[in-house]
Design a protein around this motif. Structure first.
Motif, PDB file in Angstrom:
ATOM      1  N   VAL A 279      -4.940   9.627   1.158  1.00  0.00           N
ATOM      2  CA  VAL A 279      -5.115   8.810  -0.035  1.00  0.00           C
ATOM      3  C   VAL A 279      -4.371   7.490   0.167  1.00  0.00           C
ATOM      4  CG1 VAL A 279      -3.153   9.899  -1.188  1.00  0.00           C
ATOM      5  CG2 VAL A 279      -4.863   8.693  -2.538  1.00  0.00           C
ATOM      6  N   ILE A 280      -5.033   6.394  -0.188  1.00  0.00           N
ATOM      7  CA  ILE A 280      -4.444   5.056  -0.114  1.00  0.00           C
ATOM      8  C   ILE A 280      -4.517   4.456  -1.510  1.00  0.00           C
ATOM      9  CG2 ILE A 280      -4.580   2.763   0.926  1.00  0.00           C
ATOM     10  CD1 ILE A 280      -6.149   4.024   3.234  1.00  0.00           C
ATOM     11  N   SER A 281      -3.395   3.993  -2.027  1.00  0.00           N
ATOM     12  CA  SER A 281      -3.392   3.391  -3.361  1.00  0.00           C
ATOM     13  C   SER A 281      -2.690   2.046  -3.318  1.00  0.00           C
ATOM     14  CB  SER A 281      -2.703   4.312  -4.370  1.00  0.00           C
ATOM     15  OG  SER A 281      -1.336   4.452  -4.071  1.00  0.00           O
ATOM     16  N   HIS A 282      -3.093   1.189  -4.243  1.00  0.00           N
ATOM     17  CA  HIS A 282      -2.521  -0.153  -4.319  1.00  0.00           C
ATOM     18  C   HIS A 282      -2.433  -0.573  -5.775  1.00  0.00           C
ATOM     19  CE1 HIS A 282      -1.733  -4.381  -3.829  1.00  0.00           C
ATOM     20  NE2 HIS A 282      -2.902  -4.710  -4.361  1.00  0.00           N
ATOM     21  N   LYS A 283      -1.260  -1.096  -6.163  1.00  0.00           N
ATOM     22  CA  LYS A 283      -1.093  -1.620  -7.504  1.00  0.00           C
ATOM     23  C   LYS A 283      -1.541  -3.075  -7.520  1.00  0.00           C
ATOM     24  CE  LYS A 283       2.087   0.505 -10.701  1.00  0.00           C
ATOM     25  NZ  LYS A 283       3.352   0.360 -11.445  1.00  0.00           N
ATOM     26  N   LEU A 284      -2.686  -3.311  -8.170  1.00  0.00           N
ATOM     27  CA  LEU A 284      -3.165  -4.683  -8.275  1.00  0.00           C
ATOM     28  C   LEU A 284      -2.231  -5.516  -9.154  1.00  0.00           C
ATOM     29  CD1 LEU A 284      -6.920  -3.799  -8.858  1.00  0.00           C
ATOM     30  CD2 LEU A 284      -5.865  -4.514  -6.712  1.00  0.00           C
ATOM     31  N   SER A 285      -1.635  -4.872 -10.148  1.00  0.00           N
ATOM     32  CA  SER A 285      -0.668  -5.490 -11.041  1.00  0.00           C
ATOM     33  C   SER A 285       0.113  -4.359 -11.695  1.00  0.00           C
ATOM     34  CB  SER A 285      -1.386  -6.337 -12.104  1.00  0.00           C
ATOM     35  OG  SER A 285      -2.027  -5.510 -13.051  1.00  0.00           O
ATOM     36  N   PRO A 286       1.134  -4.663 -12.490  1.00  0.00           N
ATOM     37  CA  PRO A 286       1.868  -3.570 -13.135  1.00  0.00           C
ATOM     38  C   PRO A 286       1.003  -2.698 -14.047  1.00  0.00           C
ATOM     39  CG  PRO A 286       3.168  -5.580 -13.185  1.00  0.00           C
ATOM     40  CD  PRO A 286       1.815  -5.968 -12.678  1.00  0.00           C
ATOM     41  N   THR A 287      -0.168  -3.176 -14.450  1.00  0.00           N
ATOM     42  CA  THR A 287      -0.998  -2.416 -15.382  1.00  0.00           C
ATOM     43  C   THR A 287      -2.305  -1.920 -14.778  1.00  0.00           C
ATOM     44  OG1 THR A 287      -2.052  -4.448 -16.195  1.00  0.00           O
ATOM     45  CG2 THR A 287      -0.060  -3.679 -17.348  1.00  0.00           C
ATOM     46  N   GLN A 288      -2.536  -2.151 -13.499  1.00  0.00           N
ATOM     47  CA  GLN A 288      -3.796  -1.699 -12.916  1.00  0.00           C
ATOM     48  C   GLN A 288      -3.588  -1.309 -11.450  1.00  0.00           C
ATOM     49  OE1 GLN A 288      -6.808  -4.773 -12.750  1.00  0.00           O
ATOM     50  NE2 GLN A 288      -5.275  -6.395 -12.644  1.00  0.00           N
ATOM     51  N   SER A 289      -4.344  -0.302 -11.036  1.00  0.00           N
ATOM     52  CA  SER A 289      -4.226   0.196  -9.681  1.00  0.00           C
ATOM     53  C   SER A 289      -5.578   0.669  -9.190  1.00  0.00           C
ATOM     54  CB  SER A 289      -3.219   1.363  -9.622  1.00  0.00           C
ATOM     55  OG  SER A 289      -3.654   2.441 -10.437  1.00  0.00           O
ATOM     56  N   ILE A 290      -5.673   0.814  -7.876  1.00  0.00           N
ATOM     57  CA  ILE A 290      -6.906   1.265  -7.248  1.00  0.00           C
ATOM     58  C   ILE A 290      -6.530   2.216  -6.113  1.00  0.00           C
ATOM     59  CG2 ILE A 290      -7.008  -0.658  -5.603  1.00  0.00           C
ATOM     60  CD1 ILE A 290     -10.062  -0.682  -6.035  1.00  0.00           C
ATOM     61  N   LYS A 291      -7.359   3.248  -5.892  1.00  0.00           N
ATOM     62  CA  LYS A 291      -7.050   4.195  -4.824  1.00  0.00           C
ATOM     63  C   LYS A 291      -8.324   4.667  -4.143  1.00  0.00           C
ATOM     64  CE  LYS A 291      -6.995   8.413  -7.660  1.00  0.00           C
ATOM     65  NZ  LYS A 291      -6.205   9.589  -8.079  1.00  0.00           N
ATOM     66  N   LEU A 292      -8.190   4.997  -2.872  1.00  0.00           N
ATOM     67  CA  LEU A 292      -9.270   5.528  -2.052  1.00  0.00           C
ATOM     68  C   LEU A 292      -8.760   6.804  -1.406  1.00  0.00           C
ATOM     69  CD1 LEU A 292     -12.082   5.155  -0.653  1.00  0.00           C
ATOM     70  CD2 LEU A 292     -10.858   3.922   1.159  1.00  0.00           C
ATOM     71  N   SER A 293      -9.556   7.885  -1.446  1.00  0.00           N
ATOM     72  CA  SER A 293      -9.089   9.157  -0.911  1.00  0.00           C
ATOM     73  C   SER A 293     -10.206   9.865  -0.160  1.00  0.00           C
ATOM     74  CB  SER A 293      -8.568  10.057  -2.031  1.00  0.00           C
ATOM     75  OG  SER A 293      -9.610  10.404  -2.923  1.00  0.00           O
TER      76      SER A 293
ATOM     77  N   LEU B  34       0.837  -1.197   0.000  1.00  0.00           N
ATOM     78  CA  LEU B  34       0.000   0.000   0.000  1.00  0.00           C
ATOM     79  C   LEU B  34       0.871   1.246   0.000  1.00  0.00           C
ATOM     80  CD1 LEU B  34      -2.834  -0.669   2.640  1.00  0.00           C
ATOM     81  CD2 LEU B  34      -3.047  -0.641   0.159  1.00  0.00           C
ATOM     82  N   ASP B  35       0.499   2.237  -0.810  1.00  0.00           N
ATOM     83  CA  ASP B  35       1.097   3.564  -0.751  1.00  0.00           C
ATOM     84  C   ASP B  35       0.100   4.480  -0.059  1.00  0.00           C
ATOM     85  OD1 ASP B  35       3.490   2.965  -2.121  1.00  0.00           O
ATOM     86  OD2 ASP B  35       2.434   3.057  -4.032  1.00  0.00           O
ATOM     87  N   VAL B  36       0.553   5.174   0.985  1.00  0.00           N
ATOM     88  CA  VAL B  36      -0.331   5.993   1.809  1.00  0.00           C
ATOM     89  C   VAL B  36       0.235   7.410   1.901  1.00  0.00           C
ATOM     90  CG1 VAL B  36      -1.388   6.297   4.076  1.00  0.00           C
ATOM     91  CG2 VAL B  36      -1.034   3.988   3.162  1.00  0.00           C
ATOM     92  N   LYS B  37      -0.647   8.391   1.757  1.00  0.00           N
ATOM     93  CA  LYS B  37      -0.271   9.782   1.992  1.00  0.00           C
ATOM     94  C   LYS B  37      -1.386  10.433   2.785  1.00  0.00           C
ATOM     95  CE  LYS B  37       1.642  13.917  -0.138  1.00  0.00           C
ATOM     96  NZ  LYS B  37       2.186  14.526  -1.379  1.00  0.00           N
ATOM     97  N   ALA B  38      -1.049  11.001   3.934  1.00  0.00           N
ATOM     98  CA  ALA B  38      -2.054  11.623   4.799  1.00  0.00           C
ATOM     99  C   ALA B  38      -1.490  12.911   5.371  1.00  0.00           C
ATOM    100  CB  ALA B  38      -2.450  10.677   5.929  1.00  0.00           C
TER     101      ALA B  38
END
Length: 823
Positions: A542-556, A509-513
């Motif tokens: 904001v919380i982001s996650h790379k599901l794979s090298p070509t797709q990602s999802i984030k919640l902010s 997870l990548d997190v920035k707060a």
């Protein structure tokens, strides 16, 4: 809310599933050097491809030491490319990656290109839409139909942005947007946003950044988010520039850019202008109102209005790399825009009693004229210090913006069926707006995966203006002392913020707060206007996650406010139509907003890309336009009958649940389709007014085709639905654009043809407004059809060398300003 929490649940579930499957990923490392000098090559582009694929699925730039590390790479057989201007592309075939571990490529030497490049332009073409972790970027310079219009036309094609025919802009259905130019504020936007956006030619725009959930580093202002307009610039060695001209039946624009850079010093100058030719708009208003005693007043207005717009922008910037780690930038800009409207309106006002008996029937002819002009001067001085530790930096920025605005109107009414004397009024409202911003930002990486940012900022704003009103008496204008006064408004904002960025669970997870605090003080010289100081705490995450090298999802999540601007608070009464009067409201309170977002992005091997996002936003003290009818309205001693008064007010709460779908699909190597869909369900609750629920949507489609011989064609269509408001309905509208372009002289020159709404002369807008005791239906016919020709020429000699590109510049060498302390 149930829908939103369901999305959150699906997001968390997806994280858990992927956490269980995250194992087995490997990384690829290496160092890039110059084959001759053996020095590291920083900011070289490293891309990784699946075998047989023409598009990379992952990539990055080398660091100052030339090192790179591609993480979370699944097992497989890959092709790696390393590229940098002035060097031959280096290709590493068959990079075999196993389950886990590290593939070390060691030192990769790039061969310099020995031949000097003269008169050749090398462009690393970015996709039209880029979806990044904190923003969405629309690269306007790569969009054919966007180049012939103004900034307002470019915004119509940006995902999540809606623009109506009058130039009113919404971001995710919210009109309270913080606009910036090159990451900096300008007082020109506070005078008249629609006119300011009409004054910037599309050919001058490099890209537009859309930030719907700004972090703590950004100002808390703008409940809709931030739109940052990036103008064209260059840091390439040598002298080069471009000229763009558009001549058309409805609007004309042109721009000139000149860039010069030698060693560590660069200069950029530009001038651009835009003019909307005379346009005649047809209007019809039909109003019915009751006085509570059985009498019905009907007002019918039918007329036409001629309107013109014009403006220009100019700027000069100096960039000095004092040392490899110290950069000083200074800039000055001069801007102007204005509009002029004049028209004739036939009016019939009749009053009938409860038995439908005619009491009065008054026929009149109204002649109106209104003008608005704004001149702005912007200064900025920025210093950035990069320390030895990678990622550690200090930024100091000073900006000052001064605008001089003048609004004028006049109107006379001649009565056609009685001997009443001609009546009239004229008003003049000159004013000044000065805004100064001083900010300091510091970034300190504690570890490679944990960074702290902090900063402080002061904003000092001072509005002053004077209202002078004259009344027509016996054929002469006489000053009306009761409608002549001065208005001073001062607002200071003192802010500080702290934010952290980190990676959790082994980079899962990548997190920035962060948290931002802003204290606002406001003073006004108007009697009865007292706005106490207030403090705003604005958290964001904001919380982001790379599901794979070509797709990602984030919640902010973000908390934001909307302070009223110049036009909303100015108490100047515009009485160019005595039956429809508008004014500002100095007692407006800031609007407050909580916004949640959930977004998913995926790119495909063939170059296709899709983004799906949803959001929930809840506003309190919601600022909305409100219309009140008066049988008799007295304004500073002058009486007006059967009047609608329009002004902004804080009206309860607004909740919006919406979504956005963007897709770009290369159908073939020559044909590309792009679409954007926006949907939103909005509900408003205002004390004393009906609660409403409204659904609105926007759909557009863009198709481009590359013919042989550097010939390209493009078509764009957009539909915006109608929607309900607290007091009626807003009109729907549809427009389309077609364009062709031919490039020649080694792509240094081009000629194009553009057509807007070629097969329909008018766009018809039907709207309604209602309130206690009145109903009004309006029809506006706007001539939108136009044809134009565009010419473009790029000149100059480009010299490429491996000078270090500083943080804050993109791979093409163009300024990509971050916004210190959130301008």
């Amino acid at each position: 809310m149930r829908t939103f929490f369901l999305l959150v649940f699906l997001f968390v579930t997806t994280l858990n599933i992927n956490a269980q499957n995250a194992g087995g990923k490997a990384k690829i490392t290496g160092r890039v050097t110059d084959a001759v000098s053996k020095q590291p090559v920083d900011y070289a582009t490293v891309s990784i491809f699946k075998q047989g694929s023409a598009s990379p699925f992952n990539g990055l730039s080398t660091d100052p030491k030339g090192d790179f590390s591609l993480n979370n790479i699944p097992a497989g057989d890959y092709r790696l490319t390393i590229d940098f201007l002035g060097y031959k592309k280096h290709v590493v075939e068959h990079v075999i990656v196993g389950n886990g571990g590290t593939v070390a490529l060691g030192i990769v030497a790039l061969e310099p290109i020995q031949n000097q490049l003269k008169g050749v332009e090398i462009v690393a073409k970015a996709p039209v839409i880029e979806n990044r972790i904190d923003k969405m970027v629309y690269n306007a310079q790569n969009d054919l139909t966007a180049q012939s219009g103004a900034a307002i036309d470019v915004l119509k094609k940006v995902p999540q942005v809606t623009v109506d025919i009058d130039g009113n802009v919404e971001l995710q259905g919210n009109a309270n947007i913080r606009f910036l130019i090159n990451g900096k504020p300008s007082s020109i936007f506070g005078a008249s946003l629609a006119d300011a956006l009409q004054a910037i030619p599309g050919s001058q725009i490099k890209s537009i950044e859309v930030i719907t959930s700004p972090g703590a580093k950004y100002d808390a202002a703008g409940t809709g988010g931030i739109i940052n307009i990036i103008l064209k610039d260059s840091k390439v060695q040598g002298i080069n520039g471009s000229v763009n001209l558009t001549a058309g039946t409805r609007q004309e624009n042109g721009s000139f850019n000149l860039n010069a850079r030698k060693g560590n010093f660069g200069v950029n100058a530009f001038f651009s202008g835009n003019a909307q030719l005379n346009t005649t708009v047809l209007t019809t208003n039909n109003r019915s109102s009751a006085d509570g005693q059985g009498n019905i007043t009907r007002l019918f207005q039918k007329g036409s209005s001629d309107s013109k717009r014009s403006g220009y922008q100019s700027g000069l910037s100096l960039n000095w790399d004092i040392t490899p780690k110290d950069v000083l930038t200074a800039a000055v800009g001069f801007d102007h825009f204005g509009n002029h409207n004049n028209g004739l309106t036939n009016q019939q006002e009749s009053i009938t009693d409860a038995s439908s008996n005619l009491i009065t029937n008054l026929l009149s002819l109204r002649n109106s004229d209104s003008r608005f002009n704004a001149y702005a001067t912007d200064y900025s001085l920025a210093y950035k210090k990069n320390f030895k530790k990678e990622g550690q930096s200090l930024e100091v920025l000073f900006t000052s913006s001064y605008s001089k605005n003048t609004a004028k109107y006049s109107q006379t009414q001649d009565y056609l069926n009685n001997d009443r004397e001609t009546t009239g009024i004229r008003g003049n409202n000159p004013g000044n707006d000065r805004e100064t911003n001083i900010s300091i930002d510091y970034t300190h990486p504690i570890t490679k995966s944990f960074t702290i940012e902090g900063g402080a900022k002061a904003v000092i704003e001072n509005l002053t203006n004077t209202t002078v009103t004259d009344t027509l008496l016996s054929g002469n204008y006489v000053n009306n002392a009761e409608q002549t006064y001065g208005f001073n408004y001062k607002r200071n904002i003192y802010a500080g913020y702290l934010s952290v960025s980190t990676s959790l669970f082994n980079n899962f997870l990548d997190v920035k707060a962060g948290l931002r605090s802003e204290y606002t003080t406001t003073k006004s010289n108007l009697a009865g206007v007292l706005i106490p100081g207030y403090n705003t705490f604005a958290p964001s995450a904001v919380i982001s996650h790379k599901l794979s090298p070509t797709q990602s999802i984030k919640l902010s999540y973000s908390y934001r406010i909307e302070r009223p601007d110049y036009g909303e608070i100015n108490p100047f009464f515009n009485i160019s139509d005595p039956k429809n009067i508008s004014t500002g409201n100095p007692n407006l309170k800031p609007e407050k907003s909580n916004t949640f977002e959930l977004g998913y992005n995926k790119s495909f091997d063939g170059g296709a890309n899709i983004y799906v996002g949803s959001f929930y936003r809840h506003n309190t003290d919601d600022i909305q336009q409100y219309t009140t009818r008066y049988d008799l309205l007295t304004i500073n001693g002058k009486d007006y009958t059967n009047v609608l008064l329009n002004q902004r007010a804080n009206l309860g709460t607004q909740a919006t649940l919406g979504g956005n779908i963007f897709a770009s699909v290369p159908v073939t190597k020559k044909l590309n389709l792009r679409t954007n869909i926006f949907l939103a369900q909005r509900s408003n609750k205002a004390p004393g007014l009906d609660s409403i629920k409204a659904f609105q949507y926007r759909f557009n489609l863009n198709a481009s085709y590359q013919f042989p011989g550097n010939f390209m064609a493009e078509a764009f269509g957009n539909y915006n639905s109608s929607s309900r408001t607290l007091q009626g309905t807003r009109p729907h509208f549809f427009f389309y654009t077609m364009a062709v372009r031919k490039q020649f002289w080694d792509k240094k020159a081009s000629i194009g043809l553009v057509a807007n709404n070629a097969f329909s002369q008018y766009i018809n807008q039907e709207s309604t407004t209602k309130g206690p005791g009145f109903n009004q239906a309006s029809i506006r016919q706007l001539p939108f059809r136009s044809f134009g020709i565009t010419l473009s020429y790029k000149f100059g000699k480009l010299e490429f060398s491996k000078d270090k590109e500083k943080d804050g510049h993109d791979e093409g060498g163009n300024n990509m300003p971050s916004e210190p302390s959130g301008r």
